[in-house]
Design a protein around this motif. Sequence first.
Motif, PDB file in Angstrom:
ATOM      1  N   LYS A  63      24.096  48.019  26.258  1.00 27.30           N
ATOM      2  CA  LYS A  63      24.632  46.693  27.082  1.00 27.30           C
ATOM      3  C   LYS A  63      23.379  46.151  27.799  1.00 27.30           C
ATOM      4  CE  LYS A  63      29.190  48.514  28.018  1.00 27.30           C
ATOM      5  NZ  LYS A  63      30.042  49.204  29.344  1.00 27.30           N
ATOM      6  N   TYR A  77      25.119  43.952  37.245  1.00 22.06           N
ATOM      7  CA  TYR A  77      26.364  44.182  37.751  1.00 22.06           C
ATOM      8  C   TYR A  77      26.748  45.486  38.283  1.00 22.06           C
ATOM      9  CZ  TYR A  77      26.917  45.802  33.027  1.00 22.06           C
ATOM     10  OH  TYR A  77      26.727  46.581  31.947  1.00 22.06           O
ATOM     11  N   HIS A  98      40.220  41.247  30.741  1.00 23.71           N
ATOM     12  CA  HIS A  98      39.955  42.164  31.359  1.00 23.71           C
ATOM     13  C   HIS A  98      40.545  43.673  30.764  1.00 23.71           C
ATOM     14  CE1 HIS A  98      39.045  44.588  35.170  1.00 23.71           C
ATOM     15  NE2 HIS A  98      40.454  45.051  34.823  1.00 23.71           N
ATOM     16  N   THR A 100      41.966  47.117  30.675  1.00 25.49           N
ATOM     17  CA  THR A 100      42.347  48.154  31.995  1.00 25.49           C
ATOM     18  C   THR A 100      43.320  49.323  31.508  1.00 25.49           C
ATOM     19  OG1 THR A 100      43.136  48.389  34.195  1.00 25.49           O
ATOM     20  CG2 THR A 100      44.362  46.800  32.784  1.00 25.49           C
ATOM     21  N   ILE A 108      48.361  45.674  39.290  1.00 25.18           N
ATOM     22  CA  ILE A 108      47.567  44.568  39.032  1.00 25.18           C
ATOM     23  C   ILE A 108      48.619  43.383  39.126  1.00 25.18           C
ATOM     24  CG2 ILE A 108      46.516  43.070  37.522  1.00 25.18           C
ATOM     25  CD1 ILE A 108      45.101  45.811  36.714  1.00 25.18           C
ATOM     26  N   LYS A 111      49.311  43.041  43.040  1.00 19.37           N
ATOM     27  CA  LYS A 111      48.267  42.701  43.806  1.00 19.37           C
ATOM     28  C   LYS A 111      47.298  41.803  43.194  1.00 19.37           C
ATOM     29  CE  LYS A 111      48.763  47.289  45.995  1.00 19.37           C
ATOM     30  NZ  LYS A 111      48.211  48.354  45.812  1.00 19.37           N
ATOM     31  N   GLY A 112      47.260  41.568  42.029  1.00 14.85           N
ATOM     32  CA  GLY A 112      46.038  40.930  41.413  1.00 14.85           C
ATOM     33  C   GLY A 112      45.124  41.864  41.072  1.00 14.85           C
ATOM     34  N   LEU A 114      41.569  43.341  41.699  1.00 12.72           N
ATOM     35  CA  LEU A 114      40.863  43.394  42.815  1.00 12.72           C
ATOM     36  C   LEU A 114      39.518  44.287  42.759  1.00 12.72           C
ATOM     37  CD1 LEU A 114      43.631  45.032  45.174  1.00 12.72           C
ATOM     38  CD2 LEU A 114      42.945  42.596  45.130  1.00 12.72           C
ATOM     39  N   PRO A 115      38.386  44.166  43.411  1.00 13.65           N
ATOM     40  CA  PRO A 115      37.051  44.663  42.863  1.00 13.65           C
ATOM     41  C   PRO A 115      36.942  46.229  43.053  1.00 13.65           C
ATOM     42  CG  PRO A 115      36.806  42.991  44.599  1.00 13.65           C
ATOM     43  CD  PRO A 115      38.319  43.254  44.319  1.00 13.65           C
ATOM     44  N   GLN A 116      38.125  46.715  43.810  1.00 13.50           N
ATOM     45  CA  GLN A 116      38.225  48.206  43.840  1.00 13.50           C
ATOM     46  C   GLN A 116      37.026  48.686  44.726  1.00 13.50           C
ATOM     47  OE1 GLN A 116      41.105  48.504  44.034  1.00 13.50           O
ATOM     48  NE2 GLN A 116      42.226  49.226  42.099  1.00 13.50           N
ATOM     49  N   ARG A 118      33.880  48.289  43.547  1.00  8.95           N
ATOM     50  CA  ARG A 118      32.741  47.466  43.431  1.00  8.95           C
ATOM     51  C   ARG A 118      32.720  46.191  44.358  1.00  8.95           C
ATOM     52  NH1 ARG A 118      30.612  50.016  38.338  1.00  8.95           N
ATOM     53  NH2 ARG A 118      32.240  50.752  37.561  1.00  8.95           N
ATOM     54  N   VAL A 133      35.820  48.299  27.594  1.00  5.38           N
ATOM     55  CA  VAL A 133      35.819  48.503  28.917  1.00  5.38           C
ATOM     56  C   VAL A 133      37.132  49.341  29.297  1.00  5.38           C
ATOM     57  CG1 VAL A 133      35.890  47.489  31.287  1.00  5.38           C
ATOM     58  CG2 VAL A 133      34.456  46.422  29.491  1.00  5.38           C
ATOM     59  N   ARG A 137      39.059  54.222  30.289  1.00  6.89           N
ATOM     60  CA  ARG A 137      40.126  54.893  31.216  1.00  6.89           C
ATOM     61  C   ARG A 137      41.504  54.945  30.424  1.00  6.89           C
ATOM     62  NH1 ARG A 137      37.737  54.386  35.834  1.00  6.89           N
ATOM     63  NH2 ARG A 137      36.398  52.597  36.272  1.00  6.89           N
TER      64      ARG A 137
HETATM   65  C1  HQG Z   1      41.436  48.311  38.146  1.00  6.03           C
HETATM   66  C2  HQG Z   1      31.177  49.045  33.145  1.00  6.03           C
HETATM   67  C3  HQG Z   1      45.100  48.860  40.388  1.00  6.03           C
HETATM   68  C4  HQG Z   1      40.666  47.679  37.080  1.00  6.03           C
HETATM   69  C5  HQG Z   1      32.157  48.443  32.360  1.00  6.03           C
HETATM   70  C6  HQG Z   1      39.697  48.840  36.737  1.00  6.03           C
HETATM   71  C7  HQG Z   1      32.371  46.868  33.015  1.00  6.03           C
HETATM   72  C8  HQG Z   1      43.387  47.749  39.527  1.00  6.03           C
HETATM   73  C9  HQG Z   1      39.620  49.750  37.990  1.00  6.03           C
HETATM   74  C10 HQG Z   1      31.790  47.556  34.531  1.00  6.03           C
HETATM   75  C11 HQG Z   1      43.553  46.819  40.530  1.00  6.03           C
HETATM   76  C12 HQG Z   1      38.128  49.372  38.602  1.00  6.03           C
HETATM   77  C13 HQG Z   1      33.185  47.436  35.392  1.00  6.03           C
HETATM   78  C14 HQG Z   1      44.958  46.815  41.183  1.00  6.03           C
HETATM   79  C15 HQG Z   1      41.778  46.166  39.474  1.00  6.03           C
HETATM   80  N1  HQG Z   1      45.617  48.084  41.114  1.00  6.03           N
HETATM   81  N2  HQG Z   1      43.905  48.983  39.625  1.00  6.03           N
HETATM   82  N3  HQG Z   1      45.330  45.750  41.679  1.00  6.03           N
HETATM   83  N4  HQG Z   1      42.670  45.729  40.130  1.00  6.03           N
HETATM   84  N5  HQG Z   1      42.117  47.758  38.996  1.00  6.03           N
HETATM   85  O1  HQG Z   1      34.803  50.680  36.816  1.00  6.03           O
HETATM   86  O2  HQG Z   1      36.091  46.579  35.283  1.00  6.03           O
HETATM   87  O3  HQG Z   1      28.882  50.671  31.347  1.00  6.03           O
HETATM   88  O4  HQG Z   1      35.355  49.307  39.185  1.00  6.03           O
HETATM   89  O5  HQG Z   1      41.373  47.166  35.925  1.00  6.03           O
HETATM   90  O6  HQG Z   1      31.790  47.997  31.027  1.00  6.03           O
HETATM   91  O7  HQG Z   1      36.474  48.911  34.649  1.00  6.03           O
HETATM   92  O8  HQG Z   1      28.810  50.780  33.891  1.00  6.03           O
HETATM   93  O9  HQG Z   1      35.683  48.386  36.875  1.00  6.03           O
HETATM   94  O10 HQG Z   1      40.304  49.663  35.595  1.00  6.03           O
HETATM   95  O11 HQG Z   1      31.326  45.894  32.907  1.00  6.03           O
HETATM   96  O12 HQG Z   1      27.284  49.308  32.754  1.00  6.03           O
HETATM   97  O13 HQG Z   1      40.578  49.295  38.837  1.00  6.03           O
HETATM   98  O14 HQG Z   1      31.502  48.885  34.386  1.00  6.03           O
HETATM   99  O15 HQG Z   1      29.779  48.836  32.683  1.00  6.03           O
HETATM  100  O16 HQG Z   1      37.173  50.292  37.793  1.00  6.03           O
HETATM  101  O17 HQG Z   1      34.415  48.143  34.919  1.00  6.03           O
HETATM  102  P1  HQG Z   1      35.577  49.673  37.640  1.00  6.03           P
HETATM  103  P2  HQG Z   1      35.739  47.823  35.514  1.00  6.03           P
HETATM  104  P3  HQG Z   1      28.719  49.849  32.698  1.00  6.03           P
END
Ligand code: HQG
Length: 179
Positions: A63, A77, A98, A100, A108, A111-112, A114-116, A118, A133, A137
């Motif tokens: 990536k 990012y 997205h 997940t 979700i 609450k929609g 959220l960046p958590q 990040r 992605v 998980r």
């Molecule tokens: C979830 C990797 C509960 C969200 C990947 C995710 C991506 C919620 C987790 C990049 C929520 C956060 C980022 C809510 C969001 N309640 N859970 N309201 N809102 N979430 O790792 O998007 O390989 O911070 O669904 O490929 O999984 O590292 O974000 O599951 O591009 O380069 O909270 O990281 O890239 O998890 O991944 P993350 P992401 P790299």
Amino acid sequence: MNYRELSKEVSYALRHAPSEYGLVLDENGWVDVQELLKALKENNKWASIELNDLLSMIQAADKKRHELVGGKIRALYGHTIPSPIKKEIAEPPEHLYHGTARRFVESIKEKGLLPQERQYVHLSVDENTAYEVGKRRDEKPVILRIKAKLAFMNGISFYKGNADVWLSDSINSEYIEFH
Ligand code: HQG
């Protein structure tokens, strides 16, 4: 040199812990590449590292996580450091995706997205990327389709990460399709 391992360490330095390396990111996330090399060399593992290794690391990666331009390098990012990296607002396509875990879906809905930990929510340009992605998980990830253009028109900011990754501020569930 193990470029995968190097890439993980560079991501750690540029996304999460620059101060552990004596680095200060500028407002767009850049650091002087020589300063990064100097910091990495302090670890025996990377004692012989050179600029070319960073270039090869970026080229070998699955990536586009890092960008090296004009003597500076940054992560595109993923940041978790407290001071927000400035990104340029950009108009997203009609839909983004997205991926997940099943266990997060109820929250979700409520609450929609959220960046958590990040700085931004991470979105994918297509379902396949979102699937990969989500796979990090959950073996059976859920793919949410986001009405990105509509959310943007209604005032939610979006930003470009790389060709496959978009970033955004929090997205409330009215813009998320859950089926
Ligand atoms: C979830 C990797 C509960 C969200 C990947 C995710 C991506 C919620 C987790 C990049 C929520 C956060 C980022 C809510 C969001 N309640 N859970 N309201 N809102 N979430 O790792 O998007 O390989 O911070 O669904 O490929 O999984 O590292 O974000 O599951 O591009 O380069 O909270 O990281 O890239 O998890 O991944 P993350 P992401 P790299």
